[in-house]
Design a protein around this motif. Structure first.
Motif, PDB file in Angstrom:
ATOM      1  N   LEU A   1      19.622  -2.063 -49.136  1.00 53.26           N
ATOM      2  CA  LEU A   1      21.008  -2.311 -49.551  1.00 53.26           C
ATOM      3  C   LEU A   1      21.338  -3.793 -49.565  1.00 53.26           C
ATOM      4  CD1 LEU A   1      23.339   0.349 -47.891  1.00 53.26           C
ATOM      5  CD2 LEU A   1      22.766   0.085 -50.295  1.00 53.26           C
ATOM      6  N   SER A   2      22.059  -4.205 -50.584  1.00 53.79           N
ATOM      7  CA  SER A   2      22.542  -5.582 -50.659  1.00 53.79           C
ATOM      8  C   SER A   2      23.630  -5.657 -51.722  1.00 53.79           C
ATOM      9  CB  SER A   2      21.396  -6.556 -51.019  1.00 53.79           C
ATOM     10  OG  SER A   2      20.857  -6.237 -52.294  1.00 53.79           O
ATOM     11  N   GLY A   3      24.371  -6.748 -51.701  1.00 51.48           N
ATOM     12  CA  GLY A   3      25.361  -6.999 -52.737  1.00 51.48           C
ATOM     13  C   GLY A   3      26.443  -5.944 -52.825  1.00 51.48           C
ATOM     14  N   THR A   4      26.730  -5.506 -54.046  1.00 50.42           N
ATOM     15  CA  THR A   4      27.814  -4.554 -54.302  1.00 50.42           C
ATOM     16  C   THR A   4      27.580  -3.223 -53.608  1.00 50.42           C
ATOM     17  OG1 THR A   4      28.186  -5.574 -56.464  1.00 50.42           O
ATOM     18  CG2 THR A   4      29.142  -3.403 -56.106  1.00 50.42           C
ATOM     19  N   GLU A   5      26.328  -2.761 -53.600  1.00 50.68           N
ATOM     20  CA  GLU A   5      26.011  -1.487 -52.945  1.00 50.68           C
ATOM     21  C   GLU A   5      26.303  -1.548 -51.451  1.00 50.68           C
ATOM     22  OE1 GLU A   5      22.002  -0.380 -53.811  1.00 50.68           O
ATOM     23  OE2 GLU A   5      22.578   0.708 -55.635  1.00 50.68           O
ATOM     24  N   LEU A   6      25.964  -2.666 -50.824  1.00 48.09           N
ATOM     25  CA  LEU A   6      26.214  -2.818 -49.394  1.00 48.09           C
ATOM     26  C   LEU A   6      27.713  -2.821 -49.113  1.00 48.09           C
ATOM     27  CD1 LEU A   6      25.263  -3.278 -46.520  1.00 48.09           C
ATOM     28  CD2 LEU A   6      25.081  -5.727 -47.023  1.00 48.09           C
ATOM     29  N   LYS A   7      28.491  -3.490 -49.945  1.00 48.05           N
ATOM     30  CA  LYS A   7      29.943  -3.514 -49.771  1.00 48.05           C
ATOM     31  C   LYS A   7      30.526  -2.114 -49.910  1.00 48.05           C
ATOM     32  CE  LYS A   7      30.735  -8.282 -51.306  1.00 48.05           C
ATOM     33  NZ  LYS A   7      31.386  -9.144 -52.333  1.00 48.05           N
TER      34      LYS A   7
ATOM     35  N   ARG B   1      23.028   1.458 -35.287  1.00 48.51           N
ATOM     36  CA  ARG B   1      23.312   0.246 -36.068  1.00 48.51           C
ATOM     37  C   ARG B   1      22.408   0.143 -37.297  1.00 48.51           C
ATOM     38  NH1 ARG B   1      26.627  -3.503 -33.455  1.00 48.51           N
ATOM     39  NH2 ARG B   1      27.247  -2.838 -31.367  1.00 48.51           N
ATOM     40  N   ALA B   2      21.177   0.652 -37.185  1.00 50.85           N
ATOM     41  CA  ALA B   2      20.295   0.651 -38.354  1.00 50.85           C
ATOM     42  C   ALA B   2      20.851   1.554 -39.452  1.00 50.85           C
ATOM     43  CB  ALA B   2      18.895   1.110 -37.956  1.00 50.85           C
ATOM     44  N   LEU B   3      21.436   2.699 -39.059  1.00 48.42           N
ATOM     45  CA  LEU B   3      22.006   3.620 -40.049  1.00 48.42           C
ATOM     46  C   LEU B   3      23.301   3.086 -40.646  1.00 48.42           C
ATOM     47  CD1 LEU B   3      21.328   7.076 -38.361  1.00 48.42           C
ATOM     48  CD2 LEU B   3      19.940   5.819 -40.025  1.00 48.42           C
ATOM     49  N   LEU B   4      23.891   2.083 -39.991  1.00 48.49           N
ATOM     50  CA  LEU B   4      25.060   1.403 -40.546  1.00 48.49           C
ATOM     51  C   LEU B   4      24.673   0.148 -41.323  1.00 48.49           C
ATOM     52  CD1 LEU B   4      27.489   1.608 -37.475  1.00 48.49           C
ATOM     53  CD2 LEU B   4      27.651   2.904 -39.598  1.00 48.49           C
ATOM     54  N   ASN B   5      23.357  -0.134 -41.373  1.00 48.39           N
ATOM     55  CA  ASN B   5      22.847  -1.344 -42.005  1.00 48.39           C
ATOM     56  C   ASN B   5      23.353  -2.608 -41.303  1.00 48.39           C
ATOM     57  OD1 ASN B   5      22.364  -3.319 -44.603  1.00 48.39           O
ATOM     58  ND2 ASN B   5      21.107  -1.468 -44.667  1.00 48.39           N
ATOM     59  N   ALA B   6      23.579  -2.493 -39.992  1.00 50.75           N
ATOM     60  CA  ALA B   6      24.027  -3.639 -39.205  1.00 50.75           C
ATOM     61  C   ALA B   6      22.858  -4.413 -38.601  1.00 50.75           C
ATOM     62  CB  ALA B   6      24.965  -3.178 -38.086  1.00 50.75           C
ATOM     63  N   VAL B   7      21.682  -3.783 -38.539  1.00 51.35           N
ATOM     64  CA  VAL B   7      20.439  -4.465 -38.157  1.00 51.35           C
ATOM     65  C   VAL B   7      19.402  -4.135 -39.216  1.00 51.35           C
ATOM     66  CG1 VAL B   7      20.917  -4.468 -35.680  1.00 51.35           C
ATOM     67  CG2 VAL B   7      19.689  -2.541 -36.678  1.00 51.35           C
ATOM     68  N   PRO B   8      18.466  -5.028 -39.487  1.00 52.57           N
ATOM     69  CA  PRO B   8      17.496  -4.778 -40.560  1.00 52.57           C
ATOM     70  C   PRO B   8      16.494  -3.686 -40.193  1.00 52.57           C
ATOM     71  CG  PRO B   8      17.016  -6.847 -39.432  1.00 52.57           C
ATOM     72  CD  PRO B   8      18.327  -6.380 -38.905  1.00 52.57           C
ATOM     73  N   ILE B   9      16.199  -2.834 -41.157  1.00 51.95           N
ATOM     74  CA  ILE B   9      15.172  -1.805 -41.006  1.00 51.95           C
ATOM     75  C   ILE B   9      13.830  -2.446 -41.363  1.00 51.95           C
ATOM     76  CG2 ILE B   9      14.305   0.377 -41.924  1.00 51.95           C
ATOM     77  CD1 ILE B   9      17.269   1.142 -42.426  1.00 51.95           C
TER      78      ILE B   9
ATOM     79  N   ARG C   1      29.762  -0.049 -46.792  1.00 51.70           N
ATOM     80  CA  ARG C   1      30.616  -0.423 -45.656  1.00 51.70           C
ATOM     81  C   ARG C   1      31.892   0.432 -45.624  1.00 51.70           C
ATOM     82  NH1 ARG C   1      26.919  -2.364 -43.236  1.00 51.70           N
ATOM     83  NH2 ARG C   1      26.332  -4.558 -43.196  1.00 51.70           N
ATOM     84  N   LYS C   2      32.379   0.853 -46.795  1.00 57.12           N
ATOM     85  CA  LYS C   2      33.563   1.706 -46.843  1.00 57.12           C
ATOM     86  C   LYS C   2      33.234   3.130 -46.399  1.00 57.12           C
ATOM     87  CE  LYS C   2      34.830  -0.864 -51.009  1.00 57.12           C
ATOM     88  NZ  LYS C   2      35.007  -0.766 -52.484  1.00 57.12           N
ATOM     89  N   ARG C   3      31.984   3.520 -46.581  1.00 53.85           N
ATOM     90  CA  ARG C   3      31.575   4.892 -46.338  1.00 53.85           C
ATOM     91  C   ARG C   3      31.034   5.124 -44.935  1.00 53.85           C
ATOM     92  NH1 ARG C   3      30.782   7.671 -51.220  1.00 53.85           N
ATOM     93  NH2 ARG C   3      31.199   6.381 -53.041  1.00 53.85           N
TER      94      ARG C   3
END
Length: 328
Positions: A86-92, A59-67, A95-97
């Motif tokens: 990651l945040s904002g546009t980069e995070l979105k 989940r950390a590698l998916l940015n689903a929990v904070p590192i 999520r596709k990748r």
């Protein structure tokens, strides 16, 4: 020639504050200083007991929990992301990748949505298609790759078996065109024959779509069937990591050996030879000093109790144990 890494971590840490009192707060380190590299196009396995931190790492590698410490990077061609910021546009875009295949195919699907709507939801949320016709075309395409037909798309999840539901979950995860997929115990809830079918599907999709998997499991026989490389986790740390053939041919860490000895054998003469692990895995909020495994290791010495071993690599086989050479 070195392998090109899609995911790389350096001293990655994920901690959660626990305890309600102001002066009695502790940090639960679910992932504690992990450094790994996942090559592009690989089937990377992570194994260990419940509570070892496998799911939190995924989940950390998916940015689903904070590192909370260290670094993790995603590098695909010219696209590079620092997952800890990651945040904002980069995070979105990330999520596709990067997507997740859940463990329980019965709980992962909404009973109020048709299969078509379940698979189409990521496209609609991420704005990846411009019209319903384009969405339907993409849904039909990925459904066919996951061996689902048009009639299946009109039904609700309750009409399907566990294996069929898991294929729906896989289709939903892949519809956005990800490059990195975390499969979290994705065959654990299925019958053995269905497990093989799903694993073969994942392998076929890997070669067809150019996917990189992080496959989380507690079942070593499943890992041996699918994975190119295996990392063994214990109490938030990597204790051994090697290509699958090397690890299964000659495990070096006492914990890995204990896991291997617990694999059921069809040979009657092998029964009763399993190396039993005494006690339970220690609490992550109250970890023992030195080697984290010394409280359950039959080979532990005073050195093991006092000093934590460093992960040492020899010929692509890494192990964190003071005595591994003596125990070969």
């Amino acid at each position: 020639m070195t392998e090109e890494l899609l995911i790389e971590t350096r001293d990655l840490t994920v901690g959660f504050p626990v305890g309600g009192r102001l002066f009695n707060k502790k940090t639960l380190k679910a992932v504690d200083g992990i450094s790994i590299g996942i090559p592009r196009g690989s089937f990377f396995g992570v194994v260990g007991e419940s509570g070892s931190g496998k799911t939190t790492l995924g989940r950390a590698l998916l940015n689903a929990v904070p590192i909370t410490g260290g670094h993790a990077t995603y590098h695909d061609g010219e696209v590079r992301y620092d997952l800890s910021t990651l945040s904002g546009t980069e995070l979105k875009d990330y999520r596709k990748r990067a997507q997740l295949i859940f463990q329980d195919p019965y709980a992962a699907l909404s009973p109020r949505m048709t299969v078509r709507d379940i698979i189409a939801e990521p496209l609609e949320v991420m704005g990846l298609t411009a019209s319903r016709e384009e969405t339907d075309a993409r849904v039909r395409e990925i459904a066919a790759k996951c061996r689902l037909n048009l009639e299946h798309l009109r039904r609700f999840p309750h009409a399907f078996s566990g294996g069929q539901r898991q294929r729906i979950s896989i289709a939903r995860a892949l519809v956005s065109g990800p490059r990195f997929v975390v499969a979290d115990e994705s065959v654990a809830a299925l019958d053995v024959s269905i497990q093989a079918d799903i694993l073969n599907l994942l392998k076929n999709l890997q070669s067809e779509l150019g996917l990189t998997y992080m496959f989380i499991s507690h079942d070593l026989s499943v890992v041996a069937h699918s994975c190119d490389h295996v990392a063994v986790m214990y109490l938030g740390r990597i204790v051994e990591s090697a290509p699958t053939r090397k690890l299964f041919a000659a495990p070096r860490h006492p914990y890995t050996k204990a896991l291997f000895s617990a694999i059921p054998s069809l040979d009657p003469d092998d029964r009763g030879r399993a190396q039993k692990l005494e006690g339970e895995i220690p609490s992550p909020t109250n970890q023992p000093p030195g080697c984290k495994f010394h409280t359950r290791c039959p080979h532990a010495t005073d050195l093991c109790k006092a000093r934590e071993p460093v992960l040492q690599t020899e010929s692509g086989h890494a192990v964190a144990c003071h005595r591994w050479q003596e125990l070969l």
